[in-house]
Design a protein around this motif. Sequence first.
Motif, PDB file in Angstrom:
ATOM      1  N   ARG A  43       0.868  -1.185  -0.444  1.00 34.42           N
ATOM      2  CA  ARG A  43       0.050   0.002   0.371  1.00 34.42           C
ATOM      3  C   ARG A  43       0.788   1.545  -0.312  1.00 34.42           C
ATOM      4  N   ALA A  44       0.523   2.272  -0.309  1.00 35.75           N
ATOM      5  CA  ALA A  44       1.352   3.377  -0.597  1.00 35.75           C
ATOM      6  C   ALA A  44       1.210   4.060   1.272  1.00 35.75           C
ATOM      7  N   LEU A  49       6.567   2.651  -1.774  1.00 36.13           N
ATOM      8  CA  LEU A  49       5.170   1.191  -1.459  1.00 36.13           C
ATOM      9  C   LEU A  49       5.625   0.618   0.058  1.00 36.13           C
ATOM     10  N   GLU A  50       4.765   0.190   1.171  1.00 35.03           N
ATOM     11  CA  GLU A  50       4.637  -0.034   2.067  1.00 35.03           C
ATOM     12  C   GLU A  50       4.411  -1.749   2.203  1.00 35.03           C
ATOM     13  N   LEU A  51       4.979  -2.726   2.925  1.00 33.71           N
ATOM     14  CA  LEU A  51       4.639  -4.377   2.529  1.00 33.71           C
ATOM     15  C   LEU A  51       3.596  -4.241   3.891  1.00 33.71           C
ATOM     16  N   THR A  52       2.830  -4.460   4.202  1.00 39.73           N
ATOM     17  CA  THR A  52       1.806  -4.259   5.573  1.00 39.73           C
ATOM     18  C   THR A  52       1.322  -5.786   5.147  1.00 39.73           C
ATOM     19  N   PHE A  91     -12.215   1.948  -2.608  1.00 46.30           N
ATOM     20  CA  PHE A  91     -11.781   2.062  -4.052  1.00 46.30           C
ATOM     21  C   PHE A  91     -11.025   3.259  -4.985  1.00 46.30           C
ATOM     22  N   LYS A  92     -11.808   4.291  -3.469  1.00 43.86           N
ATOM     23  CA  LYS A  92     -11.393   5.890  -4.222  1.00 43.86           C
ATOM     24  C   LYS A  92      -9.924   6.468  -3.359  1.00 43.86           C
ATOM     25  N   SER A  93      -9.347   5.580  -2.450  1.00 47.01           N
ATOM     26  CA  SER A  93      -8.858   6.143  -1.686  1.00 47.01           C
ATOM     27  C   SER A  93      -7.516   5.168  -1.027  1.00 47.01           C
ATOM     28  N   ARG A  94      -8.233   3.825  -1.168  1.00 49.55           N
ATOM     29  CA  ARG A  94      -7.182   3.212  -0.738  1.00 49.55           C
ATOM     30  C   ARG A  94      -7.169   1.735  -1.353  1.00 49.55           C
ATOM     31  N   ARG A  95      -6.364   2.011  -2.499  1.00 51.54           N
ATOM     32  CA  ARG A  95      -6.112   0.719  -3.088  1.00 51.54           C
ATOM     33  C   ARG A  95      -4.872   0.444  -2.813  1.00 51.54           C
ATOM     34  N   ASP A 172       2.671  -0.690 -14.100  1.00 46.97           N
ATOM     35  CA  ASP A 172       0.754   0.412 -13.711  1.00 46.97           C
ATOM     36  C   ASP A 172       0.953   0.611 -11.909  1.00 46.97           C
ATOM     37  N   ALA A 173       1.679  -0.737 -11.113  1.00 42.49           N
ATOM     38  CA  ALA A 173       1.432  -0.211  -9.886  1.00 42.49           C
ATOM     39  C   ALA A 173       1.146   1.035  -8.402  1.00 42.49           C
ATOM     40  N   GLU A 174       2.172   1.868  -9.058  1.00 41.30           N
ATOM     41  CA  GLU A 174       1.951   2.795  -8.706  1.00 41.30           C
ATOM     42  C   GLU A 174       0.771   3.654  -8.818  1.00 41.30           C
ATOM     43  N   HIS A 175       0.591   3.549 -10.198  1.00 38.42           N
ATOM     44  CA  HIS A 175      -0.947   4.236 -11.383  1.00 38.42           C
ATOM     45  C   HIS A 175      -2.104   3.005 -10.266  1.00 38.42           C
ATOM     46  N   TRP A 176      -2.149   2.414 -10.468  1.00 40.90           N
ATOM     47  CA  TRP A 176      -2.929   1.855  -9.474  1.00 40.90           C
ATOM     48  C   TRP A 176      -3.508   2.039  -7.673  1.00 40.90           C
ATOM     49  N   VAL A 177      -1.930   2.657  -7.460  1.00 43.10           N
ATOM     50  CA  VAL A 177      -2.260   2.162  -6.121  1.00 43.10           C
ATOM     51  C   VAL A 177      -2.741   4.341  -5.498  1.00 43.10           C
ATOM     52  N   SER A 178      -1.787   4.617  -6.165  1.00 52.61           N
ATOM     53  CA  SER A 178      -2.022   6.138  -5.857  1.00 52.61           C
ATOM     54  C   SER A 178      -2.677   7.016  -7.371  1.00 52.61           C
ATOM     55  N   GLY A 179      -3.165   6.880  -8.838  1.00 49.98           N
ATOM     56  CA  GLY A 179      -3.707   7.423  -9.622  1.00 49.98           C
ATOM     57  C   GLY A 179      -4.725   8.219  -9.595  1.00 49.98           C
TER      58      GLY A 179
END
Length: 230
Positions: A43-44, A49-52, A91-95, A172-179
């Motif tokens: 997650r962002a 990205l942090e592994l949680t 979906f809006k803010s916690r991908r 595309d990982a960064e785009h999915w998490v915070s795009g």
Amino acid sequence: MCGRFTQHLSWAEIRRLADLVGQPRNLAPRYNVAPTDAIEVLRAGPSGLELTPMRWGLIPYWWKKPLQELPSCFNARAETLSEKPMFRDAFKSRRCIVPASGFYEWTSEKGRKIPHYFSSADGLPLALAGLWEQWRDPNGQQLLSATIVVGAANPWMSRFHDRMPILLSWSDAEHWVSGDDPATLLRPAPDEALQEWTVSTRVNRSGVGDDDPTLIDRAEGEGLLPRLGA
């Protein structure tokens, strides 16, 4: 859908593919991850990205009833993420990304269920699109949870199931998490993205006694389907 998967990955493997920050740690290999198990989630964070660790099975932050009454939320349908109350806020803010070595799916043949194992054709870990939530129980204790997003199967996967996880490219990982427009990534993976083989029916069970590397060994000759075009 996606009801069982594997995570036998190292911190270094994930770090090579994602902008992973934080203190490296040893990750326990898992070969039969089932809903409500603890999983590793990207997650962002403030610096990357942090592994949680999180519970597999999303619990909305607003949930007030006992967890025993929570519907199954280990998968979220891509088509309705922005509509369903269970998932729309996340979906809006916690991908998030659920890194996976592979996942299982079942077909039926002559009254028995045959497990198949799917992994990336190029041997790299899979980046499964996910959502995460933070929930507090009645005692105020925090619990992090996540779900895997699934969509329509591509033609290759449709021979096994009509749904499949949303597979992201690591680029595309960064785009999915915070795009700003993550919905553009909610599409089936190319037909050539995955490879498949049948495995032992031991994977039909879940538990500590059925979680070892032999679960993903090829079961030669059982229900194998050729790749399209083969």
